[in-house]
Design a protein around this motif. Structure first.
Motif, PDB file in Angstrom:
ATOM      1  N   CYS A 166      31.016 -10.961  10.051  1.00 12.82           N
ATOM      2  CA  CYS A 166      32.298 -11.658  10.180  1.00 12.82           C
ATOM      3  C   CYS A 166      32.916 -11.186  11.500  1.00 12.82           C
ATOM      4  N   THR A 167      33.551 -12.077  12.222  1.00 14.46           N
ATOM      5  CA  THR A 167      33.938 -11.768  13.601  1.00 14.46           C
ATOM      6  C   THR A 167      35.015 -10.687  13.710  1.00 14.46           C
ATOM      7  N   TYR A 168      35.730 -10.405  12.599  1.00 19.58           N
ATOM      8  CA  TYR A 168      36.816  -9.420  12.629  1.00 19.58           C
ATOM      9  C   TYR A 168      36.385  -8.046  12.108  1.00 19.58           C
ATOM     10  N   GLN A 272      40.003 -14.595   2.611  1.00 21.22           N
ATOM     11  CA  GLN A 272      40.454 -14.264   3.977  1.00 21.22           C
ATOM     12  C   GLN A 272      41.377 -15.309   4.585  1.00 21.22           C
ATOM     13  N   SER A 273      41.141 -16.601   4.378  1.00 24.06           N
ATOM     14  CA  SER A 273      42.022 -17.646   4.904  1.00 24.06           C
ATOM     15  C   SER A 273      41.827 -18.916   4.096  1.00 24.06           C
ATOM     16  N   MET A 282      36.064 -17.046  11.795  1.00 24.99           N
ATOM     17  CA  MET A 282      35.775 -15.749  11.179  1.00 24.99           C
ATOM     18  C   MET A 282      34.282 -15.571  10.886  1.00 24.99           C
ATOM     19  N   ARG A 284      32.682 -16.903   8.306  1.00 21.97           N
ATOM     20  CA  ARG A 284      32.575 -16.625   6.872  1.00 21.97           C
ATOM     21  C   ARG A 284      31.486 -17.462   6.181  1.00 21.97           C
ATOM     22  N   PHE A 315      45.193 -14.309  12.116  1.00 15.88           N
ATOM     23  CA  PHE A 315      43.928 -14.247  12.844  1.00 15.88           C
ATOM     24  C   PHE A 315      44.082 -15.016  14.160  1.00 15.88           C
ATOM     25  N   TYR A 343      46.260  -9.353  10.762  1.00 11.00           N
ATOM     26  CA  TYR A 343      45.083  -9.151  11.588  1.00 11.00           C
ATOM     27  C   TYR A 343      45.352  -8.096  12.659  1.00 11.00           C
ATOM     28  N   SER A 351      36.062 -10.924  17.420  1.00 11.86           N
ATOM     29  CA  SER A 351      37.428 -11.452  17.478  1.00 11.86           C
ATOM     30  C   SER A 351      38.338 -10.637  18.391  1.00 11.86           C
TER      31      SER A 351
END
Length: 446
Positions: A166-168, A272-273, A282, A284, A315, A343, A351
């Protein structure tokens, strides 16, 4: 007699995986002759077990390390060790910034803690152990059942690491790729705990749904099959697991909630969103439509299941419309609870390089709105329990005092209740719910 010069303290930050790692390190240190203490001032070894998932947890750990510099001045023989995700993430940079840190150990190396300490004490200097081996396997180590604040319930690690990127998230970098534990080791550990009066088991991993996928060549079971094997073990009154990625949630796992009597009706399913645009950014790998299908499937198999989640607000690139989609999701799912966060950029993540950051004041306001609405929904969920008789597992005396006890329902609600004078942790009792509070329920023992 314990050597008074071998007293160790472990300060833990972060997730359940870190809590389990702390138990492992405490067990290894005890075997090596250390006496464990909760008081850093008494200790000759202080281990700071760190988390880097969110900036706040990392800041708390670094603040403690800063205070230990003064402790080392007054106690020159003090050994300061840093373990966990920040240790893996920063490596020797920690010692460059904080000269009083003697030892930096990544998550894969915690099993070598006693030998690393021996080497440090013999040779002096400073050490780091942050190599991540592709061939890493989780060592077999039967836990000390008494080494826990709540001896009736324990975490059992079934896998470590994550492949999702996941990018975060820093986990694939700090804990490495997914490594599934041998099923025989997991079964042996659960049997060992159950034989020593541990009644509730939580199977633990960064993404338990993908258990066994990295070991297809060794004929490991998939996660639903493993769950069924654990559920059959005598003495396991309650069974839980965490954490799951929605993209890997299978129909077979959903069926387990209908078919396994001791599997608790609670599922933590991080979303997450609520925006497909943000979920794609993200990485996901699911849409909100697919997520809602999974929720419907869980409720089809277990209508009373309590569903909780994780949500990140602010985010990079999150618009007012994206945030509104998250609020719509809250109304559709009506979660029993949500862990929600602003975030924050984390080192090494994709991210962190995104340019379209959301203003801090906007993130704060969105978090306030989301948490306020979720609290209303949670309270409504709690009120729906009024008048019902619920099975709770006793955890101990309530912090409220007044002769009350505290326990948890299978759906993971905290219940403070009156009645009973000599109750024991792990007992399962029936309690009538008479009051719904902000974060708990109250009732009376039947």
């Amino acid at each position: 007699m314990t050597n008074p010069e071998k007293i160790a303290c472990i300060e833990t930050f972060g997730c359940q995986m870190n809590e389990r790692d702390t138990e492992i390190m405490a067990q290894l240190l005890t075997r090596a002759g250390y006496e464990m203490t909760n008081e850093p001032d008494r200790a000759d070894l202080v281990v700071v077990n760190t988390c880097s998932i969110r900036g706040k947890a990392e800041q708390k750990a670094m603040s403690l390390l800063g205070r230990l510099k003064h402790s080392k001045r007054t106690k020159p023989g003090l050994i300061v060790a840093v373990t966990g995700c920040v240790a893996q993430q920063e490596g020797g940079k920690i010692q460059e910034r904080m000269n009083h840190v003697d030892l930096v150990i990544g998550p894969q190396a915690i099993y070598r803690l006693p030998e690393l300490l021996d080497s440090l004490q013999k040779n002096g200097g400073k050490m780091t152990a942050i190599d991540q081996a592709a061939s890493f396997t989780i060592p077999s180590l039967l836990p000390d059942p008494g080494n826990s604040a709540l001896p009736h319930k324990r975490f059992v690690t079934i896998m470590q690491g994550c492949n999702n990127f996941c990018t975060y998230c820093v986990v694939p970098y700090t804990r490495g790729r997914e490594v599934s534990r041998p099923p025989a080791d997991i079964i042996a550990e659960v049997k060992h705990l159950a034989a020593n009066n541990v009644r509730e088991i939580t199977l633990l991993g960064q993404n338990v749904n993908s258990y066994g996928l990295d070991r297809k060549d060794r004929d490991y079971p998939d996660f639903p099959t493993l769950l069924r094997k654990v559920a059959e073990i005598a003495g396991v009154a309650r069974l839980r697991f965490t954490t799951s990625n929605p993209k890997d949630l299978s129909e077979e796992l959903m069926k387990c909630f209908a078919e396994l009597d001791n599997l608790c009706p609670h599922f933590h399913l991080p979303v997450q969103s609520g925006s497909d645009v943000i979920l794609k950014k993200m990485n996901r790998k699911y849409t909100i439509g697919q997520y809602l299908e999974k929720i419907a499937g869980l409720r089809r198999y277990c209508p009373d299941i309590a569903i909780t989640t994780d949500i990140i607000v602010g985010f990079p690139g999150e618009s007012a419309e994206d945030f509104a989609a998250t609020m719509v999701l809250l109304e559709k799912v009506r979660y029993h609870g949500a862990y929600s966060f602003k975030y924050s950029d984390r080192p090494h993540t994709v991210s962190a390089g995104f340019a379209d950051k959301v203003l801090e004041e906007v993130k704060s306001e969105r978090l306030r709105i989301l948490q306020a609405r979720q609290q209303e929904i949670t309270t409504e969920r709690y009120r729906a329990c009024l008048g019902h008789v619920m099975e709770i597992m006793v955890e101990g005396e309530s912090r409220n005092g007044e002769g009350q006890w505290s326990g948890r329902t299978g759906s993971n609600h905290i219940v403070n209740f009156s009645g009973g004078e000599t109750l024991q942790p792990g007992q399962i009792l029936e309690v009538r719910i008479d009051e719904a509070c902000q974060h708990s329920l109250r009732g009376n023992l039947i």
